[in-house]
Design an enzyme around this catalytic site. Structure first.
Site, mmCIF file in Angstrom:
data_model
loop_
_atom_site.group_PDB
_atom_site.id
_atom_site.type_symbol
_atom_site.label_atom_id
_atom_site.label_comp_id
_atom_site.label_asym_id
_atom_site.label_seq_id
_atom_site.Cartn_x
_atom_site.Cartn_y
_atom_site.Cartn_z
ATOM 1 N N ASN A 152 0.853 -1.193 0.000
ATOM 2 C CA ASN A 152 0.000 0.000 0.000
ATOM 3 C C ASN A 152 0.885 1.238 0.000
ATOM 4 O OD1 ASN A 152 -2.806 1.105 0.336
ATOM 5 N ND2 ASN A 152 -1.801 2.101 2.074
ATOM 6 N N GLU A 153 0.706 2.070 -0.978
ATOM 7 C CA GLU A 153 1.448 3.338 -1.041
ATOM 8 C C GLU A 153 2.892 3.186 -0.563
ATOM 9 O OE1 GLU A 153 -0.888 6.316 1.033
ATOM 10 O OE2 GLU A 153 -2.170 6.603 -0.707
ATOM 11 N N CYS A 163 20.948 -2.117 4.096
ATOM 12 C CA CYS A 163 20.515 -1.204 3.037
ATOM 13 C C CYS A 163 21.680 -0.319 2.599
ATOM 14 C CB CYS A 163 19.320 -0.370 3.506
ATOM 15 S SG CYS A 163 17.815 -1.359 3.636
ATOM 16 N N GLU A 303 -8.100 4.923 -4.669
ATOM 17 C CA GLU A 303 -8.633 5.540 -3.445
ATOM 18 C C GLU A 303 -9.098 6.952 -3.762
ATOM 19 O OE1 GLU A 303 -6.125 5.708 -0.003
ATOM 20 O OE2 GLU A 303 -5.398 3.671 -0.302
HETATM 21 C C1 GLA Z 1 -3.863 6.637 2.006
HETATM 22 C C2 GLA Z 1 -3.796 5.199 2.444
HETATM 23 C C3 GLA Z 1 -5.049 4.732 3.142
HETATM 24 C C4 GLA Z 1 -5.563 5.793 4.064
HETATM 25 C C5 GLA Z 1 -5.826 7.055 3.268
HETATM 26 C C6 GLA Z 1 -6.431 8.167 4.076
HETATM 27 O O1 GLA Z 1 -4.233 6.835 0.717
HETATM 28 O O2 GLA Z 1 -3.488 4.311 1.410
HETATM 29 O O3 GLA Z 1 -4.738 3.555 3.852
HETATM 30 O O4 GLA Z 1 -4.614 6.047 5.052
HETATM 31 O O5 GLA Z 1 -4.603 7.510 2.783
HETATM 32 O O6 GLA Z 1 -6.549 9.329 3.313
HETATM 33 ZN ZN ZN Z 2 17.354 -1.681 5.870
#
Ligand code: GLA
Ligand code: ZN
Length: 678
Positions: A152-153, A163, A303
């Site tokens: 995720n992100e 590293c 999102e």
């Molecule tokens: C990001 C994350 C989500 C949530 C949203 C809230 O985009 O991926 O998990 O935290 O922000 O805006």
């Molecule tokens: Zn590391």
């Protein structure tokens, strides 16, 4: 081509976190009832669920997910199942502290929050490979599985010994020898000559290339990690993979991350503040166009917020029409689906207030729910438009490495790099907006993309020339293209070293533009400077304000189209054009307001025979076009708070609002329409 080959319409849904509600099964029952009611068909699940799947190390329990997946199947929902790397279980971070990241000060962070594991730790990889392969084995053949939401992100960097060693290996591979590294690093400066690879400090902010290389390295590390996560799935599943990007997030070169994705996904949280609607719409339109351009096919807005997002200075309840307009902006710019963060508001912690489809009241009576449901129902009316394509003849360049180079260059009015980051993104957005406002479609590309299919190429503040780019720009112009560059373009090479024979771009680009940029004047806000056109007026004006900065240019063969109006250099070139081969290269030396850019691009588009996708739209109405199987779909949007009336070139049917064919379209404030022209 659609995102999912077996799904004929637009995707619509949300991040769904049922693991926050396992103690209240009646809530989950209600969720599925409401999901149907909201016309949601797709959910991202399991993003932060590792600690639910594996409460104790080696003790796996997927029964709750089995139940959720089964419910998804019976309710006909598609699922993007996540690899749960964005949040590690507490036992993992505590028992294996080497999986925790080390920050710039050398401090090993604690386990909490999220997205904070080391990229190199063999332990994190071993534990993650196990959980991912278990998920893949169990759900690969599940009829609801549509694809994999990888992590995720992704973001952040680690400076642990492992590293750091990888960084050293990266440098060795990139430069081959220490002599070469010293040369590229210009390390005689402040006596920085390196006698061992390990001496290069990525946090030495006085050495421009160290920062830049660390960003390159970090992107490579994240990409490698992402590929590792995908690899762990592939024994069992060949379903498409993606990861959710964050617009032009500075920390990762998303063009590289895109290489590992089967389709592109992005997270979008625009704000709709008074007087800023068009600038904000243009900015997100630009992100959307970039995500379309990355694969030249539809992307997914993974999102967005159906209510009021966290993390913004003003948290305004959506005004009527605003939410729908935001969603249709994405669809009009090539999204094949829009999803929300998140389906249901949790009751605790730092995102408990963040808008969701279902609020704390748990009903379908809220504005957010009703708008989502209404939008979902209307999406079904336009399902035939899913998978449609966008055609462009104009491209704008936004390049991560170039941004990094500029942002890690001191000077130009900044002392240590990030005071206002040279206003790069604002400038790129302004150029984008100045074309977008004419309703001409754009691609948004990086500098190493192929330019050959475009007629106009715009490269605002393209500070760095990556290898081969100057040759490609020259060929583009010689073969008939129109190139526009601005101040602070082509100042450094790939090592962030200034060109030895002047700007822009040393001899090669100086000849292409027929100019020499001797220096840049960066002045106080109260200083008056103007750009005066030498020829015909643009939009009825012959003079425009210059803001903040302008370059001191000499014409070396270029035709001067505009000069400065003030200061000792009044009368010297501010705007030039040079003919080369069959094409032309424009140079804008001055930072101006949007008024000049809109007029300039309006004229340029006309000269190149390019028209907006619909003719003569009112000033605050914007339109895009998608095409499929001989049919054209126009996404038309009112960016103002006043009703607008649009005269169409021929009768068309508004398939979004279900109104019959007509040659006049009435849009309420913030209103949107999708016109079918077949
Ligand atoms: C990001 C994350 C989500 C949530 C949203 C809230 O985009 O991926 O998990 O935290 O922000 O805006
Ligand atoms: Zn590391």
């Amino acid at each position: 081509m659609s995102i999912l080959h077996d799904f004929p319409g637009f995707l619509h849904g949300a991040d769904y976190n049922p693991d926050q509600w396992l103690g209240t099964p009646e809530v989950i029952d209600e969720d599925f009832r409401l999901m149907d009611k909201a016309h949601c068909n797709t959910f991202s699940i399991g993003i932060f669920s590792w600690s639910q799947y594996e409460k104790e190390e080696g003790n796996f329990d997927f029964t709750w997910l089995d139940d959720i997946m089964e419910r998804c199947r019976t309710h006909g929902k598609k699922v993007f199942l996540a690899t749960p790397s964005a949040a590690r279980p507490a036992w993992l971070g505590n028992r294996y502290p080497e999986t925790n990241r080390v920050d710039e000060t050398g401090c090993r962070l604690s386990w909490g929050s999220r997205a904070n594991h080391c990229w190199s730790s063999p332990v994190i990889r071993e534990k993650l490979a196990l959980i991912i392969s278990k998920l893949a084995e169990r759900y690969a053949k599940h009829p609801s599985l549509a694809g994999w939401h990888i992590s995720n992100e992704y973001h952040g960097a680690c400076r642990c010994p492992l590293c750091k060693k990888e960084f050293v290996d990266f440098l060795k591979k990139r430069y081959g020898s220490l002599d070469r590294l010293n040369e590229c690093y210009w390390s005689a400066f402040w006596g920085h000559r390196y006698s061992a690879w390990e001496q290069v400090d990525p946090d030495d902010r006085t050495i421009d290339l160290a920062q830049l290389d660390f960003l390159r390295f970090n992107t490579q590390q994240v990409l490698d990690f992402m590929r590792f996560e995908i690899e762990a799935l592939r024994d069992y599943s060949d379903a498409p993979v993606t990861t959710n990007m964050m617009g032009v997030f500075e920390g990762l070169d998303y063009w590289r991350i895109a290489e590992a994705c089967d389709f592109i996904a992005d997270d979008c949280y625009p704000t709709w503040y008074k007087g800023e609607t068009e600038a904000m719409a243009a900015r997100y339109a630009m992100y959307h166009d970039m995500h379309y351009s990355m694969k030249n096919k539809p992307f997914l807005m993974m999102e967005s917020c159906p209510g009021i997002p966290n993390y913004k200075p003003y948290c305004k309840i959506r005004r009527p029409g605003e939410f729908e307009r935001e969603m249709l902006l994405a669809l009009g710019h090539g999204a094949d689906g829009t999803m929300y963060f998140q389906w249901r508001k949790g009751r605790g912690n730092c995102e408990k207030i963040h808008g969701a489809v279902v609020g704390h009241d748990g009903t379908d009576r809220t504005l957010a729910f009703q708008r989502v449901a209404d939008y979902g129902a209307k999406l079904e009316r336009i399902r035939e438009a899913a998978g449609s394509a966008i055609r462009t003849e104009t491209a704008l360049i936004y390049d991560w490495e170039s941004a990094w180079a500029l942002h890690n260059t001191k000077g130009f009015g900044e002392y240590f790099g990030d005071f206002s980051r040279q206003r790069l993104i604002e400038t790129v957005c302004a150029h984008y907006q100045a074309v977008w406002t004419h309703n001409v479609p754009l691609s948004v590309i990086e500098s190493s993309c192929d330019f050959s299919s475009y007629k106009i190429l715009i490269a605002p503040m393209l500070f760095m020339m990556k290898p081969g780019v100057m040759e490609h720009l020259i060929r583009f112009v010689e073969e008939g293209g129109t190139l526009v560059m601005t101040y602070l373009s082509a100042c450094v090479d790939e090592h962030n070293l200034c060109f030895a024979s002047g700007n822009p771009g040393g001899k090669m680009l100086r000849e292409l533009f027929g100019i020499w940029s001797e220096d840049i004047d960066i002045f106080e806000p109260e200083t008056k400077q103007t750009l005066r056109l030498t020829g015909e007026a643009l939009d009825g004006k012959t003079q425009f304000d210059v803001l903040r900065r302008c370059e001191y240019l000499h014409a070396e063969g270029a035709r001067v189209l505009g000069v400065y109006g003030e200061e000792f250099y009044a009368g010297t070139p501010a705007l030039t054009v040079n003919q080369r081969g069959k094409g032309r290269a424009y140079y804008i030396g001055a930072d101006t307001g949007l008024d000049f850019l809109e007029a300039f691009y309006g004229n340029l588009l006309k000269e190149n025979g390019m028209e907006g996708v619909l003719p003569e739209l009112p000033r605050h109405v914007k339109a895009t076009r998608r095409e499929k199987e001989g049919k054209r779909y126009y996404f038309v949007q009112n960016m103002s708070d006043e009703p607008q009336s649009v005269r169409l070139p021929r009768p068309m049917r508004d398939i979004w609002n279900g109104t019959p064919s007509g040659a006049e379209l009435l849009l309420p404030p913030c209103g949107s329409a999708v016109l079918l022209d077949s």
